[in-house]
Design a protein around this motif. Sequence first.
Motif, PDB file in Angstrom:
ATOM      1  N   LEU A  41     -78.485  24.123 -55.475  1.00  0.00           N
ATOM      2  CA  LEU A  41     -77.427  24.759 -56.262  1.00  0.00           C
ATOM      3  C   LEU A  41     -77.842  24.974 -57.716  1.00  0.00           C
ATOM      4  CD1 LEU A  41     -74.306  22.802 -54.953  1.00  0.00           C
ATOM      5  CD2 LEU A  41     -74.972  25.131 -54.365  1.00  0.00           C
ATOM      6  N   HIS A  42     -77.493  26.139 -58.233  1.00  0.00           N
ATOM      7  CA  HIS A  42     -77.655  26.458 -59.644  1.00  0.00           C
ATOM      8  C   HIS A  42     -76.275  26.570 -60.282  1.00  0.00           C
ATOM      9  CE1 HIS A  42     -82.030  28.191 -59.612  1.00  0.00           C
ATOM     10  NE2 HIS A  42     -81.932  27.037 -58.965  1.00  0.00           N
ATOM     11  N   GLN A  43     -75.451  25.554 -60.099  1.00  0.00           N
ATOM     12  CA  GLN A  43     -74.101  25.523 -60.661  1.00  0.00           C
ATOM     13  C   GLN A  43     -73.634  24.078 -60.678  1.00  0.00           C
ATOM     14  OE1 GLN A  43     -72.819  28.127 -57.445  1.00  0.00           O
ATOM     15  NE2 GLN A  43     -71.382  26.556 -56.752  1.00  0.00           N
ATOM     16  N   TRP A  44     -72.683  23.788 -61.575  1.00  0.00           N
ATOM     17  CA  TRP A  44     -72.249  22.409 -61.780  1.00  0.00           C
ATOM     18  C   TRP A  44     -71.122  21.991 -60.846  1.00  0.00           C
ATOM     19  CZ3 TRP A  44     -75.402  19.307 -64.151  1.00  0.00           C
ATOM     20  CH2 TRP A  44     -76.255  19.792 -65.156  1.00  0.00           C
ATOM     21  N   SER A  45     -70.604  22.914 -60.045  1.00  0.00           N
ATOM     22  CA  SER A  45     -69.510  22.553 -59.144  1.00  0.00           C
ATOM     23  C   SER A  45     -69.443  23.549 -58.003  1.00  0.00           C
ATOM     24  CB  SER A  45     -68.170  22.525 -59.895  1.00  0.00           C
ATOM     25  OG  SER A  45     -67.829  23.832 -60.356  1.00  0.00           O
ATOM     26  N   THR A  46     -68.782  23.149 -56.929  1.00  0.00           N
ATOM     27  CA  THR A  46     -68.442  24.044 -55.829  1.00  0.00           C
ATOM     28  C   THR A  46     -66.933  24.014 -55.652  1.00  0.00           C
ATOM     29  OG1 THR A  46     -68.667  22.284 -54.156  1.00  0.00           O
ATOM     30  CG2 THR A  46     -70.636  23.589 -54.674  1.00  0.00           C
ATOM     31  N   GLY A  47     -66.400  25.026 -55.000  1.00  0.00           N
ATOM     32  CA  GLY A  47     -64.950  25.143 -54.888  1.00  0.00           C
ATOM     33  C   GLY A  47     -64.407  25.958 -56.047  1.00  0.00           C
ATOM     34  N   ASP A  48     -63.183  26.411 -55.934  1.00  0.00           N
ATOM     35  CA  ASP A  48     -62.602  27.277 -56.957  1.00  0.00           C
ATOM     36  C   ASP A  48     -61.378  26.665 -57.631  1.00  0.00           C
ATOM     37  OD1 ASP A  48     -60.880  27.334 -54.845  1.00  0.00           O
ATOM     38  OD2 ASP A  48     -60.860  29.513 -54.602  1.00  0.00           O
ATOM     39  N   CYS A  49     -61.245  25.346 -57.566  1.00  0.00           N
ATOM     40  CA  CYS A  49     -60.030  24.726 -58.118  1.00  0.00           C
ATOM     41  C   CYS A  49     -60.220  24.151 -59.513  1.00  0.00           C
ATOM     42  CB  CYS A  49     -59.507  23.652 -57.169  1.00  0.00           C
ATOM     43  SG  CYS A  49     -60.726  22.452 -56.640  1.00  0.00           S
ATOM     44  N   PHE A  50     -61.435  24.200 -60.067  1.00  0.00           N
ATOM     45  CA  PHE A  50     -61.646  23.704 -61.426  1.00  0.00           C
ATOM     46  C   PHE A  50     -62.785  24.475 -62.077  1.00  0.00           C
ATOM     47  CE2 PHE A  50     -62.830  20.547 -58.173  1.00  0.00           C
ATOM     48  CZ  PHE A  50     -64.173  20.843 -58.064  1.00  0.00           C
ATOM     49  N   THR A  51     -62.787  24.435 -63.411  1.00  0.00           N
ATOM     50  CA  THR A  51     -63.766  25.183 -64.191  1.00  0.00           C
ATOM     51  C   THR A  51     -64.338  24.286 -65.276  1.00  0.00           C
ATOM     52  OG1 THR A  51     -62.500  27.224 -63.850  1.00  0.00           O
ATOM     53  CG2 THR A  51     -64.134  27.233 -65.624  1.00  0.00           C
ATOM     54  N   LEU A  52     -65.639  24.379 -65.489  1.00  0.00           N
ATOM     55  CA  LEU A  52     -66.284  23.647 -66.581  1.00  0.00           C
ATOM     56  C   LEU A  52     -66.017  24.380 -67.891  1.00  0.00           C
ATOM     57  CD1 LEU A  52     -68.206  21.470 -67.694  1.00  0.00           C
ATOM     58  CD2 LEU A  52     -70.113  22.988 -67.111  1.00  0.00           C
ATOM     59  N   LEU A  53     -65.415  23.673 -68.864  1.00  0.00           N
ATOM     60  CA  LEU A  53     -65.119  24.275 -70.159  1.00  0.00           C
ATOM     61  C   LEU A  53     -66.225  24.033 -71.175  1.00  0.00           C
ATOM     62  CD1 LEU A  53     -61.300  23.549 -70.652  1.00  0.00           C
ATOM     63  CD2 LEU A  53     -62.410  25.542 -69.618  1.00  0.00           C
ATOM     64  N   ALA A  54     -66.708  22.784 -71.259  1.00  0.00           N
ATOM     65  CA  ALA A  54     -67.705  22.494 -72.285  1.00  0.00           C
ATOM     66  C   ALA A  54     -68.405  21.170 -72.005  1.00  0.00           C
ATOM     67  CB  ALA A  54     -67.042  22.425 -73.661  1.00  0.00           C
ATOM     68  N   PRO A  55     -69.690  21.082 -72.364  1.00  0.00           N
ATOM     69  CA  PRO A  55     -70.380  19.796 -72.379  1.00  0.00           C
ATOM     70  C   PRO A  55     -70.324  19.201 -73.779  1.00  0.00           C
ATOM     71  CG  PRO A  55     -71.990  21.556 -72.535  1.00  0.00           C
ATOM     72  CD  PRO A  55     -70.636  22.215 -72.532  1.00  0.00           C
ATOM     73  N   LEU A  56     -70.178  17.879 -73.857  1.00  0.00           N
ATOM     74  CA  LEU A  56     -70.184  17.176 -75.140  1.00  0.00           C
ATOM     75  C   LEU A  56     -71.448  16.325 -75.189  1.00  0.00           C
ATOM     76  CD1 LEU A  56     -66.420  16.047 -75.286  1.00  0.00           C
ATOM     77  CD2 LEU A  56     -67.448  18.163 -76.137  1.00  0.00           C
ATOM     78  N   GLU A  57     -72.387  16.748 -76.001  1.00  0.00           N
ATOM     79  CA  GLU A  57     -73.698  16.107 -76.059  1.00  0.00           C
ATOM     80  C   GLU A  57     -73.777  15.095 -77.199  1.00  0.00           C
ATOM     81  OE1 GLU A  57     -75.905  16.859 -73.836  1.00  0.00           O
ATOM     82  OE2 GLU A  57     -75.454  18.879 -73.086  1.00  0.00           O
ATOM     83  N   GLY A  58     -74.538  14.036 -76.983  1.00  0.00           N
ATOM     84  CA  GLY A  58     -74.765  13.085 -78.069  1.00  0.00           C
ATOM     85  C   GLY A  58     -75.122  11.691 -77.605  1.00  0.00           C
ATOM     86  N   HIS A  59     -74.425  11.182 -76.579  1.00  0.00           N
ATOM     87  CA  HIS A  59     -74.742   9.849 -76.064  1.00  0.00           C
ATOM     88  C   HIS A  59     -76.139   9.845 -75.449  1.00  0.00           C
ATOM     89  CE1 HIS A  59     -71.030   7.757 -76.850  1.00  0.00           C
ATOM     90  NE2 HIS A  59     -70.318   8.672 -76.232  1.00  0.00           N
TER      91      HIS A  59
ATOM     92  N   GLU B 250     -62.010  18.121 -48.017  1.00  0.00           N
ATOM     93  CA  GLU B 250     -62.732  18.355 -49.270  1.00  0.00           C
ATOM     94  C   GLU B 250     -62.353  19.702 -49.891  1.00  0.00           C
ATOM     95  OE1 GLU B 250     -67.369  18.723 -50.750  1.00  0.00           O
ATOM     96  OE2 GLU B 250     -66.849  17.217 -49.232  1.00  0.00           O
ATOM     97  N   ARG B 251     -62.078  19.676 -51.195  1.00  0.00           N
ATOM     98  CA  ARG B 251     -61.741  20.901 -51.923  1.00  0.00           C
ATOM     99  C   ARG B 251     -62.908  21.401 -52.760  1.00  0.00           C
ATOM    100  NH1 ARG B 251     -55.819  20.418 -54.583  1.00  0.00           N
ATOM    101  NH2 ARG B 251     -56.413  22.554 -55.126  1.00  0.00           N
ATOM    102  N   GLY B 252     -63.870  20.567 -53.028  1.00  0.00           N
ATOM    103  CA  GLY B 252     -65.006  20.978 -53.833  1.00  0.00           C
ATOM    104  C   GLY B 252     -65.785  19.766 -54.298  1.00  0.00           C
TER     105      GLY B 252
END
Length: 437
Positions: free
Chosen positions: A133-151, A394-396
């Motif tokens: 997979l070249h994506q952070w999720s499967t399924g259509d019930c949620f969307t990635l908004l932003a990554p918070l980098e630093g830790h 399973e939904r995603g």
Amino acid sequence: MDVDGGRRVFHRIGPSSSTGNGNNNSNKQQKVCFHWRQGKCTRFPCPFLHSELPAVGNGKRAHQGFGAEDNHRGGGGGLRRSGNNYFNKNNTWERVKSQQPAGSNMSVVKKIEKLCNHWVQGSCKFGDNCKYLHQWSTGDCFTLLAPLEGHQQVVTGIALPSGSDKLYTGSQDETVRVWDCQSGQLAGLVNLGGAVGCMLSEGPWVFVGLTNLVKAWNVEISADLSLSGPVGQVYSLVVGSDLLFAGTQEGTILAWKFNAATNSFDPAASLKGHTLAVVTLVVGGNRMYSGSMDHSIRVWSLETLQCIQTLAAHTDVVMSVLCWDQFLLSASLDKTVKVWVATETGSLEATYTHTEEHGLITLCGMHDSEAKPVLLCSCNDNSIRVYDLPSFSERGRIFGKKEVRSIQIGPGGLFFTGDGSGQVRVWKWSAEPTVTL
């Protein structure tokens, strides 16, 4: 590997059927198509082999190992091929034969539900033809908004104190990062001098579990308190019946009661019974449930602070417990989620077991826009399974760079995940949820 007419091909290992007369067609028959090995050959017909090595001599298949190649070269001393995944018997790439009409140049790529490590690093050369997979999720019930980098290390806690526009994240890198919820930018950094084992927000308070200590911050009045008493790392925190409970490395659960007159927390009780670390706590009704590395779940009365039942159905560490409706859900490294229900006598019994392929790390629940309960199950294969309850359909899936240790539900359909690489991700449900579990 040779270059022939601009096409890269692999020489077949083993004796040649060529008689040395320079027949070009015979030479081509001795070569395996490089593009076919990658699963993306579009030539039809292809002049090179689309098959494994044929039988030679006594009917056995030609050996493909590195030793055979050395022998073919006429002995040791030559360069040895290393890291060639095409000849690695443990490689997980699957070749999918195209089921297509004659003359078609379309190839079929079967995706494996696993994140491509090369894509994560920005270096996958297969593009859309990659089996992973070249994506952070499967399924259509949620969307990635932003990554918070630093830790820099695993994120072990995420907290959203009420009345604040800040998100707090804690890590084993010994820091708590404070994020502005509007801009997503870092608003503050607290160096604690010790690894964060867990975090909890309750009202305006943020609690942080450290080694031999619990830090308590009131974000409204900027109070900063230190609660002593724990021995070893604090792995879990929960509030119930006006008490703050902390699960510790030695197996004891400590309790403090808030003193409004002094705006402090006074020691209230020490609950003993677990023989190893208490890694998860949850409160439901007038009960508290604790999961431990000793494979057990203990049920405590919040009225008497006594253990009233021990649940011993798991065979490995109980990593997470969750109250849902009249049920208790527990997740373990033994690869199961167990659903517990109270009998007529009031004791709990496991009535259903859901089995995963990998150990489970944490559970988090909420309701979707149709008031259907949804369960998020983080597994130690770096993924989160998202299920409808009670069917466990399973939904995603959600994927992290490493295993997801922390999940926190936010307002307005938001939720947050923190993984072992130190990355925090902000997600949003496609439809706004109505109630949290």
